[in-house]
Design a protein around this motif. Structure first.
Motif, PDB file in Angstrom:
ATOM      1  N   UNK A 209       0.815  -1.226   0.000  1.00  0.00           N
ATOM      2  CA  UNK A 209       0.000   0.000   0.000  1.00  0.00           C
ATOM      3  C   UNK A 209       0.844   1.269   0.000  1.00  0.00           C
ATOM      4  N   UNK A 210       0.382   2.276  -0.739  1.00  0.00           N
ATOM      5  CA  UNK A 210       1.045   3.580  -0.762  1.00  0.00           C
ATOM      6  C   UNK A 210       0.774   4.267   0.585  1.00  0.00           C
ATOM      7  N   UNK A 211       1.810   4.482   1.372  1.00  0.00           N
ATOM      8  CA  UNK A 211       1.640   5.071   2.700  1.00  0.00           C
ATOM      9  C   UNK A 211       1.704   6.600   2.677  1.00  0.00           C
ATOM     10  N   UNK A 212       2.387   7.147   1.692  1.00  0.00           N
ATOM     11  CA  UNK A 212       2.487   8.596   1.600  1.00  0.00           C
ATOM     12  C   UNK A 212       3.041   8.995   0.254  1.00  0.00           C
ATOM     13  N   UNK A 222       5.937  13.261  -9.153  1.00  0.00           N
ATOM     14  CA  UNK A 222       5.613  12.919  -7.780  1.00  0.00           C
ATOM     15  C   UNK A 222       6.526  11.845  -7.236  1.00  0.00           C
ATOM     16  N   UNK A 223       6.442  11.643  -5.921  1.00  0.00           N
ATOM     17  CA  UNK A 223       7.245  10.624  -5.260  1.00  0.00           C
ATOM     18  C   UNK A 223       6.383   9.971  -4.193  1.00  0.00           C
ATOM     19  N   UNK A 224       6.518   8.657  -4.055  1.00  0.00           N
ATOM     20  CA  UNK A 224       5.683   7.921  -3.111  1.00  0.00           C
ATOM     21  C   UNK A 224       6.509   6.887  -2.369  1.00  0.00           C
ATOM     22  N   UNK A 225       6.007   6.536  -1.172  1.00  0.00           N
ATOM     23  CA  UNK A 225       6.645   5.520  -0.350  1.00  0.00           C
ATOM     24  C   UNK A 225       5.614   4.533   0.160  1.00  0.00           C
ATOM     25  N   UNK A 226       6.089   3.364   0.564  1.00  0.00           N
ATOM     26  CA  UNK A 226       5.194   2.296   1.020  1.00  0.00           C
ATOM     27  C   UNK A 226       5.906   1.506   2.116  1.00  0.00           C
ATOM     28  N   UNK A 257       5.636   8.807   5.459  1.00  0.00           N
ATOM     29  CA  UNK A 257       5.254  10.113   4.936  1.00  0.00           C
ATOM     30  C   UNK A 257       6.367  10.608   4.019  1.00  0.00           C
ATOM     31  N   UNK A 258       5.988  11.417   3.030  1.00  0.00           N
ATOM     32  CA  UNK A 258       6.935  12.018   2.091  1.00  0.00           C
ATOM     33  C   UNK A 258       6.518  13.464   1.862  1.00  0.00           C
ATOM     34  N   UNK A 259       7.475  14.397   1.918  1.00  0.00           N
ATOM     35  CA  UNK A 259       7.165  15.799   1.640  1.00  0.00           C
ATOM     36  C   UNK A 259       8.272  16.433   0.807  1.00  0.00           C
ATOM     37  N   UNK A 260       7.867  17.195  -0.219  1.00  0.00           N
ATOM     38  CA  UNK A 260       8.782  17.994  -1.031  1.00  0.00           C
ATOM     39  C   UNK A 260       8.801  19.411  -0.461  1.00  0.00           C
ATOM     40  N   UNK A 261       9.992  19.992  -0.319  1.00  0.00           N
ATOM     41  CA  UNK A 261      10.078  21.348   0.224  1.00  0.00           C
ATOM     42  C   UNK A 261       9.456  22.349  -0.744  1.00  0.00           C
ATOM     43  N   UNK A 262       8.879  23.444  -0.245  1.00  0.00           N
ATOM     44  CA  UNK A 262       8.178  24.382  -1.133  1.00  0.00           C
ATOM     45  C   UNK A 262       9.010  24.941  -2.280  1.00  0.00           C
ATOM     46  N   UNK A 263      10.344  24.996  -2.128  1.00  0.00           N
ATOM     47  CA  UNK A 263      11.170  25.503  -3.228  1.00  0.00           C
ATOM     48  C   UNK A 263      11.544  24.409  -4.234  1.00  0.00           C
TER      49      UNK A 263
END
Length: 348
Positions: A209-212, A222-226, A257-263
């Motif tokens: 399952x895609x967790x984030x 995009x980028x995803x993790x599981x 969880x995965x987050x891209x920085x705003x810049x």
């Protein structure tokens, strides 16, 4: 002579006092922050804490989820309103203006899944909300704040993606049509056209399952993790077709969880192995491994000024200042090998 090894990493500071595991984080640019953002955290015990990054203390505690885990936090564009989602099947709208901390409205969820909701601003006073629907594989779209039902997105009969695990509403600059990216239980990511109520494309990214995930609409990538030992990087072409560009193998399994920085320069992942990993977004070159926490890191968040926050099952929130945001977007980032434990000061 060989260079001496870099010292172990240190957060800029650590916030304590949630008294239970931290499952959601969100930076909030409220006036009370006096130029500094405030940080919102959601805990396993159902509380939302509002933190001052100047005093490094909680300035308010919101209790609206009857002791059930807070899984998602988001501030609305008008500046003083907050959305919180809990495992009590309720999504609360809070008024935080002028020191208030009252629930002014709520939406009942009809699914107990792990899926976090998402919003898309439709002007100053209106916004679209996507949340898990009544059926286990459905996504419900509402127009807010009227709570008018827009549609229910249900996969086609022959597709069996399972439950939606994460959602992101967005809008291409070239079109007013709202689009929804959804990560599913079967490891796939799908792009929905909300107006047409149909899947434009779907791509298999993971076997778990895609967790984030996070999506960079500027780069259409995009980028995803599981639960597996890999990140998937995928792109969206002009025909709205999703495709996997590359996968990046990890040392240990499990990304929460995965987050891209705003810049759009770097991204951070929250790991089941207690670590936060930082990557160069364009190249996916590993830059840093931050090994401060002693339990699963459930969530990460970036502030507009570049600060990184990580929340963990160890009841602590670490704040990091890595690779300061440069006004010159062409400035390259220096790199570090994955699993090299690097100090925050060494990342400038």
């Amino acid at each position: 002579m060989a260079a001496s090894p870099l010292p172990p990493p240190d957060p800029r500071f650590v916030l304590r006092g949630t008294q239970s595991a931290v499952h959601a984080l969100h930076f909030f640019g409220g006036a009370e922050g006096q130029g500094q953002p405030l940080l919102l955290s959601g805990s396993l015990s159902g509380l939302v804490h509002i933190w001052s990054l100047q005093t490094r203390r909680a300035v308010a505690t919101l209790d609206g989820h009857r002791g059930q885990c807070v899984t998602w936090l988001h501030s609305l564009p008008q500046g003083h309103q907050l959305l919180s989602q809990g495992r009590d099947l309720k999504l609360c709208l809070w008024d935080l203006a002028e020191g208030r901390n009252a629930v002014v409205d709520s939406v009942c969820l009809e699914s107990m899944g792990f899926c976090r909701s998402t919003v898309l601003a439709r002007g100053q006073r209106h916004w679209m909300l996507a949340m898990p629907g009544r059926g286990s594989d459905e996504v419900q779209i509402l127009e807010m704040p009227s709570k008018t039902s827009v549609c229910t997105l249900k996969p086609e009969a022959d597709a069996k993606p399972g439950m939606p695990m994460c959602l992101e509403l967005w809008q291409a600059e070239s079109s007013p049509r709202p689009l929804l990216l959804a990560g599913y239980e079967d490891g796939s990511v799908a792009l929905w056209d909300v107006s047409e109520r149909k899947v434009c494309s779907r791509v298999a990214c993971h076997t778990e399952p895609v967790m984030g995930f996070d999506f960079d609409s500027q780069k259409a990538r995009g980028v995803s993790g599981s639960a597996e030992k890999a990140l998937a990087v995928w792109s969206l072409d002009e025909q709205q077709a999703l495709q996997v560009c590359k996968t990046h193998e990890l040392t240990n399994p499990g990304i929460a969880d995965v987050k891209i920085r705003p810049d759009h320069k770097i991204l951070a992942t929250a790991g089941w192995d207690h670590r936060v990993r930082v990557f160069h977004w364009r190249t996916m070159k590993p830059l840093a491994v931050l090994s401060f926490h002693s339990a699963t890191v459930h969530c990460v968040a970036f502030a507009a000024n570049g600060l990184l926050a990580a929340g963990s099952g160890d009841q602590r929130i670490s704040i990091w200042s890595l690779y300061p945001i440069s006004s010159d977007s062409s400035t390259p980032l220096s790199g570090h090998v994955e699993d090299t434990e690097v100090g925050a000061h060494a990342l400038a």
